[in-house]
Design a protein around this motif. Structure first.
Motif, PDB file in Angstrom:
ATOM      1  N   THR A   1      14.007   2.474  77.260  1.00 33.85           N
ATOM      2  CA  THR A   1      13.123   3.444  76.615  1.00 33.85           C
ATOM      3  C   THR A   1      13.863   4.200  75.520  1.00 33.85           C
ATOM      4  OG1 THR A   1      11.811   3.732  78.623  1.00 33.85           O
ATOM      5  CG2 THR A   1      11.698   5.490  76.991  1.00 33.85           C
ATOM      6  N   ILE A   2      15.068   4.652  75.821  1.00 36.55           N
ATOM      7  CA  ILE A   2      15.842   5.409  74.840  1.00 36.55           C
ATOM      8  C   ILE A   2      16.205   4.528  73.648  1.00 36.55           C
ATOM      9  CG2 ILE A   2      18.019   6.626  74.446  1.00 36.55           C
ATOM     10  CD1 ILE A   2      17.860   7.628  77.325  1.00 36.55           C
ATOM     11  N   ALA A   3      16.551   3.276  73.893  1.00 41.85           N
ATOM     12  CA  ALA A   3      16.880   2.355  72.803  1.00 41.85           C
ATOM     13  C   ALA A   3      15.685   2.157  71.883  1.00 41.85           C
ATOM     14  CB  ALA A   3      17.345   1.020  73.364  1.00 41.85           C
ATOM     15  N   ARG A   4      14.501   2.050  72.464  1.00 40.12           N
ATOM     16  CA  ARG A   4      13.290   1.903  71.656  1.00 40.12           C
ATOM     17  C   ARG A   4      13.033   3.152  70.825  1.00 40.12           C
ATOM     18  NH1 ARG A   4       9.281  -0.911  76.182  1.00 40.12           N
ATOM     19  NH2 ARG A   4      10.010  -3.059  75.897  1.00 40.12           N
ATOM     20  N   ASP A   5      13.265   4.309  71.414  1.00 37.62           N
ATOM     21  CA  ASP A   5      13.067   5.561  70.679  1.00 37.62           C
ATOM     22  C   ASP A   5      14.049   5.675  69.518  1.00 37.62           C
ATOM     23  OD1 ASP A   5      10.974   6.302  72.270  1.00 37.62           O
ATOM     24  OD2 ASP A   5      12.160   7.616  73.579  1.00 37.62           O
ATOM     25  N   ILE A   6      15.277   5.196  69.718  1.00 37.17           N
ATOM     26  CA  ILE A   6      16.264   5.199  68.638  1.00 37.17           C
ATOM     27  C   ILE A   6      15.750   4.376  67.459  1.00 37.17           C
ATOM     28  CG2 ILE A   6      18.550   4.350  67.961  1.00 37.17           C
ATOM     29  CD1 ILE A   6      19.493   5.102  70.807  1.00 37.17           C
ATOM     30  N   SER A   7      15.205   3.211  67.745  1.00 38.75           N
ATOM     31  CA  SER A   7      14.674   2.346  66.689  1.00 38.75           C
ATOM     32  C   SER A   7      13.507   3.009  65.966  1.00 38.75           C
ATOM     33  CB  SER A   7      14.233   1.004  67.279  1.00 38.75           C
ATOM     34  OG  SER A   7      15.343   0.295  67.802  1.00 38.75           O
ATOM     35  N   LYS A   8      12.646   3.684  66.723  1.00 34.55           N
ATOM     36  CA  LYS A   8      11.507   4.369  66.113  1.00 34.55           C
ATOM     37  C   LYS A   8      11.974   5.472  65.173  1.00 34.55           C
ATOM     38  CE  LYS A   8       8.204   3.648  69.918  1.00 34.55           C
ATOM     39  NZ  LYS A   8       7.427   4.342  70.989  1.00 34.55           N
ATOM     40  N   ARG A   9      12.955   6.255  65.612  1.00 36.61           N
ATOM     41  CA  ARG A   9      13.403   7.384  64.796  1.00 36.61           C
ATOM     42  C   ARG A   9      14.144   6.911  63.544  1.00 36.61           C
ATOM     43  NH1 ARG A   9       9.801  10.143  65.473  1.00 36.61           N
ATOM     44  NH2 ARG A   9      10.866  11.588  64.081  1.00 36.61           N
ATOM     45  N   THR A  10      14.913   5.847  63.641  1.00 38.52           N
ATOM     46  CA  THR A  10      15.562   5.315  62.435  1.00 38.52           C
ATOM     47  C   THR A  10      14.511   4.753  61.486  1.00 38.52           C
ATOM     48  OG1 THR A  10      15.995   3.228  63.601  1.00 38.52           O
ATOM     49  CG2 THR A  10      17.792   4.834  63.514  1.00 38.52           C
ATOM     50  N   GLY A  11      13.408   4.253  62.024  1.00 40.09           N
ATOM     51  CA  GLY A  11      12.315   3.777  61.178  1.00 40.09           C
ATOM     52  C   GLY A  11      11.686   4.899  60.380  1.00 40.09           C
ATOM     53  N   VAL A  12      11.561   6.067  60.993  1.00 41.97           N
ATOM     54  CA  VAL A  12      11.039   7.237  60.285  1.00 41.97           C
ATOM     55  C   VAL A  12      11.992   7.615  59.148  1.00 41.97           C
ATOM     56  CG1 VAL A  12      10.509   9.695  60.476  1.00 41.97           C
ATOM     57  CG2 VAL A  12       9.766   8.113  62.265  1.00 41.97           C
ATOM     58  N   GLY A  13      13.283   7.588  59.427  1.00 45.43           N
ATOM     59  CA  GLY A  13      14.268   7.893  58.386  1.00 45.43           C
ATOM     60  C   GLY A  13      14.217   6.886  57.248  1.00 45.43           C
ATOM     61  N   GLU A  14      14.014   5.634  57.582  1.00 54.37           N
ATOM     62  CA  GLU A  14      13.908   4.595  56.557  1.00 54.37           C
ATOM     63  C   GLU A  14      12.728   4.865  55.628  1.00 54.37           C
ATOM     64  OE1 GLU A  14      12.964  -0.207  56.167  1.00 54.37           O
ATOM     65  OE2 GLU A  14      13.548   0.632  58.104  1.00 54.37           O
ATOM     66  N   SER A  15      11.596   5.252  56.190  1.00 53.12           N
ATOM     67  CA  SER A  15      10.414   5.555  55.370  1.00 53.12           C
ATOM     68  C   SER A  15      10.690   6.705  54.413  1.00 53.12           C
ATOM     69  CB  SER A  15       9.224   5.899  56.271  1.00 53.12           C
ATOM     70  OG  SER A  15       8.849   4.784  57.050  1.00 53.12           O
ATOM     71  N   ARG A  16      11.377   7.714  54.900  1.00 57.29           N
ATOM     72  CA  ARG A  16      11.703   8.856  54.041  1.00 57.29           C
ATOM     73  C   ARG A  16      12.677   8.450  52.937  1.00 57.29           C
ATOM     74  NH1 ARG A  16      13.837  13.689  57.473  1.00 57.29           N
ATOM     75  NH2 ARG A  16      14.022  14.536  55.355  1.00 57.29           N
ATOM     76  N   ALA A  17      13.637   7.597  53.260  1.00 58.35           N
ATOM     77  CA  ALA A  17      14.591   7.132  52.254  1.00 58.35           C
ATOM     78  C   ALA A  17      13.882   6.305  51.181  1.00 58.35           C
ATOM     79  CB  ALA A  17      15.693   6.317  52.917  1.00 58.35           C
ATOM     80  N   ARG A  18      12.929   5.488  51.593  1.00 58.48           N
ATOM     81  CA  ARG A  18      12.150   4.705  50.626  1.00 58.48           C
ATOM     82  C   ARG A  18      11.376   5.635  49.686  1.00 58.48           C
ATOM     83  NH1 ARG A  18      10.314  -0.745  51.994  1.00 58.48           N
ATOM     84  NH2 ARG A  18      11.526  -1.597  53.717  1.00 58.48           N
ATOM     85  N   ARG A  19      10.815   6.702  50.240  1.00 55.82           N
ATOM     86  CA  ARG A  19      10.055   7.644  49.424  1.00 55.82           C
ATOM     87  C   ARG A  19      10.961   8.336  48.410  1.00 55.82           C
ATOM     88  NH1 ARG A  19       7.781  10.113  53.248  1.00 55.82           N
ATOM     89  NH2 ARG A  19       9.098  11.955  53.438  1.00 55.82           N
ATOM     90  N   ILE A  20      12.148   8.728  48.844  1.00 52.86           N
ATOM     91  CA  ILE A  20      13.104   9.344  47.928  1.00 52.86           C
ATOM     92  C   ILE A  20      13.456   8.374  46.807  1.00 52.86           C
ATOM     93  CG2 ILE A  20      15.488  10.164  47.708  1.00 52.86           C
ATOM     94  CD1 ILE A  20      15.197  11.305  50.565  1.00 52.86           C
ATOM     95  N   ALA A  21      13.717   7.120  47.170  1.00 51.74           N
ATOM     96  CA  ALA A  21      14.109   6.121  46.172  1.00 51.74           C
ATOM     97  C   ALA A  21      13.008   5.912  45.140  1.00 51.74           C
ATOM     98  CB  ALA A  21      14.445   4.798  46.860  1.00 51.74           C
ATOM     99  N   ARG A  22      11.790   5.666  45.604  1.00 55.73           N
ATOM    100  CA  ARG A  22      10.691   5.424  44.656  1.00 55.73           C
ATOM    101  C   ARG A  22      10.469   6.637  43.765  1.00 55.73           C
ATOM    102  NH1 ARG A  22       4.896   3.299  46.607  1.00 55.73           N
ATOM    103  NH2 ARG A  22       5.985   1.314  46.430  1.00 55.73           N
ATOM    104  N   THR A  23      10.508   7.840  44.361  1.00 54.28           N
ATOM    105  CA  THR A  23      10.288   9.062  43.592  1.00 54.28           C
ATOM    106  C   THR A  23      11.314   9.212  42.490  1.00 54.28           C
ATOM    107  OG1 THR A  23       9.256  10.195  45.469  1.00 54.28           O
ATOM    108  CG2 THR A  23      10.187  11.577  43.726  1.00 54.28           C
ATOM    109  N   GLU A  24      12.581   9.059  42.818  1.00 53.33           N
ATOM    110  CA  GLU A  24      13.638   9.336  41.849  1.00 53.33           C
ATOM    111  C   GLU A  24      13.812   8.214  40.827  1.00 53.33           C
ATOM    112  OE1 GLU A  24      14.691  12.087  41.269  1.00 53.33           O
ATOM    113  OE2 GLU A  24      14.363  13.218  43.106  1.00 53.33           O
TER     114      GLU A  24
END
Length: 304
Positions: free
Chosen positions: A193-216
């Motif tokens: 369960t914890i391993a799955r949650d780790i993957s989910k949270r890194t996925g959220v970070g990835e989405s934010r990084a993509r948004r920063i990249a496209r914006t800038e």
């Protein structure tokens, strides 16, 4: 369409840069998830009876047994000092993967620096092509523009900002991942369960990084277009307006699409991007259009 624009879905011609950067962000996210899971797996743990807290010695039970038997929970053997060291290690993992550094600043060839540089260059190329087709004997070339101190300083400023954005992202991800681990372990959740949650949270970070990249990337493109437009007005004594073109895609915001085909002053464009998060994730752009003495476009066909 304005000169140099050949794709209504990607009017700034930055799609290739965004895709390349997103590929690098995806790798950072994947590596981070894997390394944080490996770090988590090093933490000693044991199965215990949920009511009595007595260790369960049956080693045959799989780690996902928690899902099927609520009478079983996990006890993780760590203290505040160990949790703090885990948080520090997560920070190092994020720095290495997203910022490509173990120090305070990323290297000169950091992938986000390169993305901003390429976005700026694409903007200059498009602006020079556009103005050259409207102004006879237009003096500027891409090479002459990109060698000026003003251009170099502008790119450096945007690069510094994108670093601050990405550093803020990694700090947020560090707190998020550390909290995910500590809450999961405190609740006695299974490793699966914890391993799955780790993957989910890194996925959220990835989405934010993509948004920063496209914006800038697109911001760097627009800034180059605006700067070339201002330079042409000041040096050549011409008058131009900024034709807004929206990315004609399903994700285009209605307020952005409503500006499509309208001509604004450079200041009006800058003011619009400064409010309501209009610059965030925006793929719209502007192109210089020559105005006559009455302030009307000399090429109405272009507007149409």
């Amino acid at each position: 369409m304005p000169f140099g624009i050949n794709n209504p879905l990607n009017p700034n011609n930055t799609g290739r840069i965004v895709r390349r950067t997103n590929k690098r962000v995806k790798k950072a996210s994947k590596d981070t998830a894997r390394e944080v899971r490996e770090l988590f797996n090093q933490i000693p743990r044991q199965r215990v009876d949920a009511e009595t807290g007595i260790p369960i010695t049956n080693s045959v039970l799989p780690d996902n047994h928690y899902f099927f038997n609520k009478g079983v929970r996990y006890e993780y053997l760590l203290d505040a000092r160990v949790l703090e060291s885990i948080s520090d290690r997560i920070d190092a993992i994020l720095r290495e993967n997203y910022l490509e550094t173990t120090g305070t600043r990323p290297p000169a060839d950091w992938f986000m620096y390169a993305a901003v540089d390429d976005g700026s260059l694409t903007g200059v190329t498009q602006a020079v092509s556009n103005l050259s087709n409207q102004v006879e004997n237009y003096p500027n070339t891409v090479e002459s523009v990109t060698s000026t101190p003003a251009y170099i300083d502008r790119v450096a400023f945007i690069q510094a900002r994108v670093f601050e954005d990405m550093r803020g992202l990694t700090e947020s991800m560090r707190a998020d991942l550390t909290g995910t681990l500590s809450r999961g372990m405190d609740a006695g959740q299974s490793p699966l369960t914890i391993a799955r949650d780790i993957s989910k949270r890194t996925g959220v970070g990835e989405s934010r990084a993509r948004r920063i990249a496209r914006t800038e990337i697109n911001n760097a493109h627009r800034r180059s277009v605006w700067a070339e437009d201002q330079d042409a007005n000041e040096r050549l004594g011409i008058s131009t307006g900024m034709l807004h073109y929206s990315a004609l895609s399903p994700t285009t915001r209605k307020t952005h699409a409503a500006r499509h085909g309208n001509v604004y002053t450079r200041q009006e464009v800058a003011d619009w991007y400064a409010v309501d998060a209009n610059a965030i994730n925006c793929k719209c752009g502007q192109s210089s259009v020559l105005l006559n003495e009455n302030g009307q476009p000399t090429n109405q066909k272009l507007i149409d």
